[in-house]
Motif scaffolding. Structure first.
Motif, mmCIF file in Angstrom:
data_model
loop_
_atom_site.group_PDB
_atom_site.id
_atom_site.type_symbol
_atom_site.label_atom_id
_atom_site.label_comp_id
_atom_site.label_asym_id
_atom_site.label_seq_id
_atom_site.Cartn_x
_atom_site.Cartn_y
_atom_site.Cartn_z
ATOM 1 N N HIS A 198 0.885 4.520 -2.986
ATOM 2 C CA HIS A 198 0.435 5.540 -2.576
ATOM 3 C C HIS A 198 1.561 6.405 -3.271
ATOM 4 O O HIS A 198 1.139 7.277 -3.592
ATOM 5 C CB HIS A 198 0.407 5.340 -0.869
ATOM 6 N N GLU A 199 2.912 6.397 -3.248
ATOM 7 C CA GLU A 199 3.882 6.770 -3.349
ATOM 8 C C GLU A 199 4.159 7.322 -5.284
ATOM 9 O O GLU A 199 4.024 8.275 -5.278
ATOM 10 C CB GLU A 199 5.228 6.437 -3.102
ATOM 11 N N LYS A 217 -2.236 10.437 7.776
ATOM 12 C CA LYS A 217 -1.392 10.284 7.073
ATOM 13 C C LYS A 217 0.098 10.980 6.992
ATOM 14 O O LYS A 217 1.129 10.530 7.052
ATOM 15 C CB LYS A 217 -0.539 8.986 8.792
ATOM 16 N N ASP A 218 -0.067 10.964 5.577
ATOM 17 C CA ASP A 218 0.612 10.930 4.857
ATOM 18 C C ASP A 218 0.430 13.154 4.489
ATOM 19 O O ASP A 218 -0.601 13.566 4.608
ATOM 20 C CB ASP A 218 0.409 10.618 3.294
ATOM 21 N N SER A 231 -9.249 2.220 4.986
ATOM 22 C CA SER A 231 -8.011 2.011 5.447
ATOM 23 C C SER A 231 -7.472 3.146 4.843
ATOM 24 O O SER A 231 -5.981 4.185 5.515
ATOM 25 C CB SER A 231 -6.783 1.175 5.657
ATOM 26 N N ARG A 282 0.624 -1.252 0.392
ATOM 27 C CA ARG A 282 0.141 -0.035 0.191
ATOM 28 C C ARG A 282 0.897 1.724 0.178
ATOM 29 O O ARG A 282 0.517 2.225 -0.614
ATOM 30 C CB ARG A 282 -1.015 -0.117 1.526
ATOM 31 N N ALA A 283 1.965 1.371 0.874
ATOM 32 C CA ALA A 283 2.385 2.289 0.549
ATOM 33 C C ALA A 283 3.519 2.925 -0.420
ATOM 34 O O ALA A 283 3.275 4.216 -0.856
ATOM 35 C CB ALA A 283 3.795 2.328 2.068
ATOM 36 N N ASN A 342 -5.164 6.276 5.919
ATOM 37 C CA ASN A 342 -3.499 6.390 6.084
ATOM 38 C C ASN A 342 -2.883 8.123 5.566
ATOM 39 O O ASN A 342 -2.209 9.063 5.335
ATOM 40 C CB ASN A 342 -3.333 5.837 4.460
#
Ligand SMILES: Nc1ncnc2c1ncn2[C@@H]1O[C@H](COP(=O)(O)OP(=O)(O)OP(=O)(O)O)[C@@H](O)[C@H]1O
Ligand SMILES: Nc1ncnc2c1ncn2[C@@H]1O[C@H](COP(=O)(O)OP(=O)(O)OP(=O)(O)O)[C@@H](O)[C@H]1O
Ligand SMILES: [Mg+2]
Ligand SMILES: [Mg+2]
Lengths: 270, 269, 267, 270, 267
Positions: B149-150, B173-174, B166, B145-146, B170
């Motif tokens: 996302h990036e 948190k970014d 989620s 996922r991370a 998330n």
């Protein structure tokens, strides 16, 4: 009569040197650690026996390997190998100079030594997943990120083994050169590295093989690869395809090993 | 009896893997059995353990249930319902894509292959909107996922398929971009519940009995999960319900959308 | 000759009275060398009888070490045959060859000690040919009697004091003496020593040569040693073999050596 | 005057030996392989530069490490270490005898050598996931399966490095022993293994460290471990906890390295 | 004495007429040893003048090799001082020490060749002290002139034919001669040779000692060598130093040696 007498004229020396208090403590600690570890891991030979029938069932489902997708799988393997070669090579080129610094007693610089050893440890400790993240942020999805991730991984591994191989080498020839005013750097290249060469080859080719095997990281950065194929095959319970992939990788590993043993033979025997 | 219970990497149950103490105690009190918990973050391992009778119960997600059911004939016992369990398709707000059809020919990021909310559901969603995920996209990257996302932020992929809840968390948190820099262009309906399933070798009567007690004591058991506090507060609103196998037919259908039709045959058909 | 006799001969070497007669090493038409480089020497033949002391001399690179290695079966001959204790060594099974070798004491030109073990352990390794097993891998595990014997061998070369020293903390001459003790410890029937006194000081060199002499005299052992010390060659050997330009140019009893003959080998 | 003349009385030998046709072909192949590999991996230094700002931002989100869950994380680390120690030890004990067979030219048995090398290659090629499956089926979920999976992994790695370390050792001392009729097996234990000891220590401690780092396999068999925690943390974008976990593992890696360097020093210097 | 003069002296060694007067090595109250084991020797003092040829003798383990290592700064003294070319070596910066050492030619007792490289490469390494860099790491990359010089050095020890042989495929004496060529190739101002002829055959030993003699005579170099060959010591050295029981028991010109004096060192 000079046949060696069965009783000595001299008092026999003690069998063991009395260990120092510190050494004794360390030995005791080591043994305690092992006992504790084995205790915690729930050993049970009995269980092992009971599982045999189910294991046979599992293995039977992996057989025969399915050669249906052999074309696309071979292609994935070759692509993976390609990225593994360039990543490993980059990693080795990165690791070599640092490992010279990292090897204790080679350059005489304690600070740089600690820094490089720490760097290698860091390279290894940061997991694949995080390297993938870092390189995707830095260079985007694709083979380049994969190559870099492999390179860092390789550098952490190879750097450590390079350094310790150079530490293990007989220092006599290097010292004899340095006695004549040869710089440390020259002595390293002229005598330490030739002596450590077989070990370098072992390490490098293992790193290459490892990069192919652990190519799941390539999947993470969107570069595909055989690792992803294997993951999908097991996730989808397609054990016959998984068996094919494992056999393909196994063949590659054997080829790489053969190349290594050939190169080592040339270096060792001349 | 002493039962072995594996918990696979179910969305939202991570904490349960380390802080399941009160839950376990409550479960044991209610059922009179003892349970041994194993966090298993791979459904293949859980399935094989079931097949080899090495584990008796498994808590897992809907897609996992479907494949495990197919491979081991394990049956669903109890559903662990979660509010707002659905997926969405996210693009950058400054991108030209406003509907799934715009994504034709673009790159797409998704979770691991076979993940319910991160792969199956978005694929079905695309299909529902007339985009064949296997043919119409220029490629799907299955990644963490991370990373997805990036990659979305960089523009390496045009869109990502996400578990909606989620993703919301998330996104919070970014801090590198404004929360409004993303756009959701499609949302799915709610997905079926996570499942507590039992292996084919487990005595059916005992399983039924456990189902009954758990449903009867569901308030207490759910409370035990939440009572741990801290992170576990997010389970607020969970429910334990009796479920049937056919509830998962929609998930079976999704396997066709991802190109694995061997799991889309409906039981009994 | 019956098998029984042959066995008798090998188990009780010191008792058979006319030991001088038996041929311990028989070499015929021997040629040997390293891989592609062609033979170092060829067409060499000689017999060495039990109890003889033979000096092998020749210039650097003449092939002395190679000949010793060929006698032990470490370098396979390109041609010809080597018989030790009456049997062709290159036709033996590995286990039989091992049995034969266990009666040999060997001192290598480079000493070849195990550098991370103690001097005493290194000497005890010399007894492994007779009886194998972990109890002789390091001195700490060895039976009392074996340790005593190893210490006695160290005493023969004057190194008892260094028994527990690590083998890589020795001077050049000390390490050579350990190698000699390792070769002597098993009371070998045949001693092959490659420049055994090259690193020894004059007194130690004499001592070691005297030990060799006594061992051959008292126990009927045979000695073949190489040396560049012509004085030693003529004083301690009964016979001199001279290697030169790939052939055996001299094979003569010491008292029959041609005038200035040995000098001629080095030109 | 005997100062060394600048011009030699003798013809200078050639700089290079003419390589054999085979060797030439192999060199050419090697170079082609490298060019091909680098070509395929999409190198781009430009991209690397562009990514730096986002990378800095990412790293800032990992900082400071969060020590909120330090208790449970330390516990997970210790459990992982426990399984790693017993698994690695088992693997090493498994690898040692096989590696003696696998080392070329040590025992003289080519068949057993090939078999053990093949076995090691197989141990490494079959991925974690499949070992996890096999041991879950064989002994059930839990630490025991994890220990076995680690053991196999370690054996494949350590076996290869043990074998090649023994191949690299100076054979002189062993040959001198064998000249006196010492069995190959005794010569190996008396001279090859003492000489290869520093390399054995490097390999073993690296294997231990690797087992801790790659403890994701423990998650596969229901034994928890720090690897699982790390995966969850990154999946949840909880980078600060991930940073904590990485720092914890890093500390452990450094401790293991220190222990290794201490042991190596004792062996090398006495 | 001015710095300018000192510099002059070190840059043009052969030109200053009364070279014999300058002290090349000055040792005072020197003690040295290995780690915990206490000093191997102590309270040693001597001066060696430029152009002298000094033989260092003593029994095995007397400390000859240790003394040579101490002179080069490889073993740190426990006490006392070592001056080479007029400066205390243990007070020098590493780079200065390197500069000093680059005027030394050293032959180690164990030869210490780099076994995987060719003989010629090994000899070329001897020139690295004067000029460092990859072009002198292997013979194939070396400038023509350097190769020619290395070959000439090999010629001095009689090994030109083996220039391309790998250094681990040599006999004991051949490898020792390569080590000697490596020490000579840079035309050193000071030669320290640890048993340089121990493995050489008699003729080669004489040749090498003669080369040493000529180098000192013609180029004004200084020679310190250890040996167990007392004949060499008295014929090729002008002065003998005798180590015994931890002290320097003999320090005498060869023609003033006490009758049978050297024998007394070995008891
Ligand atoms: N391992 C090897 N590979 C190839 N050639 C070798 C090897 N060892 C020795 N040689 C060569 O074989 C010849 C004989 O060598 P050998 O060691 O037998 O000489 P030697 O008589 O013992 O000399 P020395 O007195 O110097 O010890 C020499 O020319 C040497 O270069
Ligand atoms: N690396 C070492 N560590 C500890 N002790 C050593 C070491 N090397 C030598 N010694 C000891 O120091 C003493 C002097 O050794 P050295 O090598 O200087 O003797 P030497 O005079 O050169 O003898 P040789 O004639 O045998 O070469 C000896 O007793 C030896 O055991
Ligand atoms: Mg020889
Ligand atoms: Mg010495």
């Amino acid at each position: 009569m000079v046949s060696i007498a069965d009783t000595a004229r001299h008092a026999l020396p003690g069998r063991f040197e009395r260990p120092s208090a510190l050494a004794f403590l360390l030995y005791a600690l080591g043994i305690a650690l092992i006992v504790w570890a084995i205790d915690g891991s729930g050993w049970s030979i009995e269980e092992l026996g009971k599982g045999i029938p189910s294991l046979a069932d599992f293995l039977s489902r992996c057989w025969p390997p399915s050669f249906e997708r052999i074309d696309s799988l071979s292609k994935a393997l070759i692509e993976t190998f390609q990225m593994a070669v360039s990543g490993t090579l980059t990693g080795i080129i990165l690791a070599l100079p640092l490992s010279i610094l990292a090897a204790r007693g080679l350059t005489g610089s304690r600070i740089f030594g600690s820094i490089s050893r720490g760097l290698f440890a860091l390279f290894r400790t940061v997991p694949d997943l995080v390297w993938a993240l870092i390189f995707v942020i830095a260079v985007g999805l694709g083979p380049f990120a994969g190559t870099l991730a492999i390179a860092v991984d390789t550098a952490g591994f190879a750097g450590r083994f390079f350094a310790e191989a150079m530490e293990d080498v007989d220092k006599g020839p290097a010292d004899s050169l340095r006695a004549q005013g040869v710089r440390r750097s020259d002595a390293i290249f002229c005598s330490i590295i030739p002596a450590a060469m077989p070990s370098f080859i072992t390490t490098s080719l293992f790193a290459l093989e490892k990069s192919v095997r652990s190519s799941v990281i390539l999947g993470l950065v969107g570069a595909g690869g055989i690792g992803l194929e294997l993951k999908v095959a097991t996730d989808m319970f397609d054990y016959q395809t998984a068996a094919t992939i494992i056999l393909l990788i196994f063949a590659l590993v054997l080829v790489v090993e053969q190349a290594g043993s050939f190169a080592r033979k040339r270096v060792i025997e001349g | 009896d002493n039962f072995k219970l594996a918990v696979t990497d179910v969305e939202g149950l991570e904490r349960l893997q380390t802080e399941w103490g009160p839950f376990k105690a409550e479960l044991e009190k209610a059922t009179g059995h003892t349970f041994e918990f194993f966090p298993v973050n791979n459904r293949t391992a859980a399935a094989e353990a079931l097949r080899a009778k090495r584990v008796d119960f498994v808590v897992t997600g809907p897609a996992e249930y479907v494949v495990i059911n197919k491979v081991t004939q394990a049956k669903a016992l109890i559903g662990l319902s979660r509010p707002d369990y659905f997926c969405g398709i996210v693009v950058m707000a400054n991108s030209p894509y406003t509907k799934p059809a715009d994504l034709k020919g673009q790159k797409f990021g998704m979770d691991d292959i076979g993940s319910t909310s991160g792969h199956l559901c978005p694929s079905q969603l695309l299909t529902d909107f007339g985009v064949n995920p296997l043919k119409d996209l220029s490629g799907i990257t299955h990644t963490s996922r991370a990373v997805a996302h990036e990659a979305l932020k960089r523009g390496d992929v045009a869109a990502i398929g996400v578990n909606y809840t989620s993703w919301l968390k998330n996104r919070g948190k970014d801090t590198s971009v404004a929360q409004g820099s993303f756009r959701v262009i499609a949302r799915s309906g709610d997905l079926p519940n996570d499942v507590l399933l039992y292996g084919a070798h487990v005595d059916q009567a005992k399983a039924e009995a456990i189902r009954k007690v758990v449903i009867d004591n569901k308030a207490k058991i759910a409370e035990s999960i939440i009572s741990v506090g801290g992170e576990n507060e997010k389970f607020k609103g969970m429910d334990l319900v009796a479920i049937e196998d056919k509830n998962y037919d929609p998930v079976r259908k999704m396997f066709a959308a991802i190109g694995h039709p061997q799991y889309s045959e409906f039981v009994g058909e | 000759m019956s098998l029984a006799f042959a066995l008798d001969e090998s188990t009780a070497p010191a008792l058979n009275a006319p030991v001088q007669a038996a041929v311990e090493i028989r070499v015929r038409a021997l040629a040997a060398g390293y891989r592609t480089r062609g033979p170092v020497f060829s067409d060499i033949g000689f017999d060495i009888a039990r109890g003889e002391r033979v000096a092998l001399v020749g210039s650097n690179g003449a092939g002395k070490s190679t000949l010793l290695k060929t006698l032990m079966g470490f370098v396979a001959p390109l041609d010809g045959s080597v018989e030790i204790f009456g049997e062709e060594i290159n036709a033996m099974t590995p286990s039989k060859l091992r049995g034969f070798r266990s009666k040999i004491g060997f001192v290598a030109q480079k000493h070849n000690l195990v550098s991370r073990l103690s001097v005493l352990s290194n000497v005890i390794h010399g007894t492994l040919g007779a009886r194998s097993g972990p109890s002789r891998w390091v001195q700490a595990l060895a039976p009392q009697q074996v340790r005593a014997r190893a210490l006695a061998a160290l005493d023969q070369v004057g190194l008892v004091d260094l028994a527990l020293r690590r083998a890589d903390c020795l001077s050049g001459g000390q390490s050579q003496r350990v190698a000699i003790a390792r070769a002597l410890v098993n009371e070998p029937r045949l001693i092959l020593a490659d420049e055994p006194v090259a690193s020894l000081d004059p007194a130690a060199g004499e001592d070691v040569m005297q030990v060799f002499e006594e061992v051959t005299r008292a126990a009927g052992a045979t000695l073949v040693f190489t040396t560049h010390n012509l004085d030693h060659a003529t004083r301690y050997a009964g016979r001199v073999l001279g290697l030169c330009s790939g052939g055996m140019k001299i094979d003569s009893a010491v008292d029959k050596l041609p005038e200035g003959g040995l000098r001629g080998l080095y030109s």
